[in-house]
Scaffold this active site. Structure first.
Site: not given
Ligand code: PXP
Length: 256
Positions: A15, A24, A51, A55-56, A76, A106, A200-201, A222-223
């Site tokens: 994302d 940009r 989304r 946004r991305h 997702e 998020t 997540h995170g 991801g992030h």
């Molecule tokens: N899993 C789900 C369902 C999510 O919504 C996200 C964030 O978009 C992630 C995993 C990955 O989270 P992060 O970007 O914090 O690693």
């Protein structure tokens, strides 16, 4: 005890490559190019969140990912009519249903499966009817696990955000109790016959404790990876994460 320890797949969420591109406009950096690089570096699948406010990731990104990826695509999405229609058009390998609020930065917290009503069950049924595997992004809560099974999910993905935030705050006791909560929800989901994912995170520092839970078969990250790629490159970021996951899983394998 498990007869054998399962593999642990890494799904890379691209994302935020699109976030940088969209800062940009234009086409650079291209999320599809990042997806190919992540796969070459050891990702087992690619995750992208379309989304409502775009946004991305864009609709065109989704179409290109579906057409060109050589690994499973995990789409997702919120359980809305618009998103279900898009999923039915592209038929990704899996759809992970997430709660979505426009004002959030998020995905904050898991899906309200218990209060999700007919709309959620219908979305699950329609996606499954098209041969798409359906995952629900949930909090590690036993009642939510049971409700997920009841409405026909194939997979639950546990939200590890609370654990990640406690780790970031160096809250040792908080981390221990959150990992316990996560571990018991993971075991329950597995006993219910659900495939178990988490994410997540997660970072290099926090991934091992989750990767050691033998019932989890996929982590979506991801992030942190996209951020780390700024410093070391995407190839190094993904392959290092992959290595940490495999090493942690091997520790469990050696104990079984
Ligand atoms: N899993 C789900 C369902 C999510 O919504 C996200 C964030 O978009 C992630 C995993 C990955 O989270 P992060 O970007 O914090 O690693």
């Amino acid at each position: 005890m498990l007869a054998r320890v399962r593999e642990l797949r890494l799904g890379v969420n691209i994302d935020h490559v699109a976030t940088i591109r969209n800062a940009r406009g234009g086409r650079h950096p291209d999320p599809l190019r990042a997806a190919h690089m992540a796969v070459a570096a050891g990702a087992d699948g690619i995750t992208a969140h379309l989304r409502e406010d775009r946004r991305h990731i864009s609709d065109t990104d989704m179409a290109r990912l579906k057409a060109e990826l050589t690994r499973p695509l995990n789409f997702e999405m919120a359980a809305t009519e618009e998103m279900v229609a898009i999923a039915l058009r592209h038929v990704p390998n899996a759809c992970c249903l997430v709660p979505e609020r426009r004002e959030e930065r998020t995905t904050e917290g898991g899906l309200d499966v218990i209060g999700g009503g007919v709309g959620l069950s219908e979305a699950v049924a329609r996606l499954k009817g098209a041969g798409i595997r359906v995952s629900l992004f949930i909090e590690p809560d036993p009642d939510v696990v049971k409700a997920s099974k009841q409405i026909g999910a194939d997979i639950v993905e546990f939200h590890t955000g609370a654990y990640a935030n406690l780790a970031l705050a160096d809250d040792v006791d908080g981390v221990a109790s959150e990992l316990e909560r996560l571990g018991s929800a993971v075991r329950l989901a597995h006993e219910c016959g659900l495939e178990v994912h988490a994410g997540h995170g997660l970072t290099y520092n926090t991934v091992a404790a989750v990767a050691r839970m033998p019932q989890i078969v996929e982590l979506n990250i991801g992030h942190f990876l996209i951020g780390e790629a700024i410093f070391t490159g995407l190839n190094e970021a993904v392959s290092r994460m992959r290595r940490l996951m495999s090493e942690a899983r091997l520790e469990v394998t050696n104990k079984v």
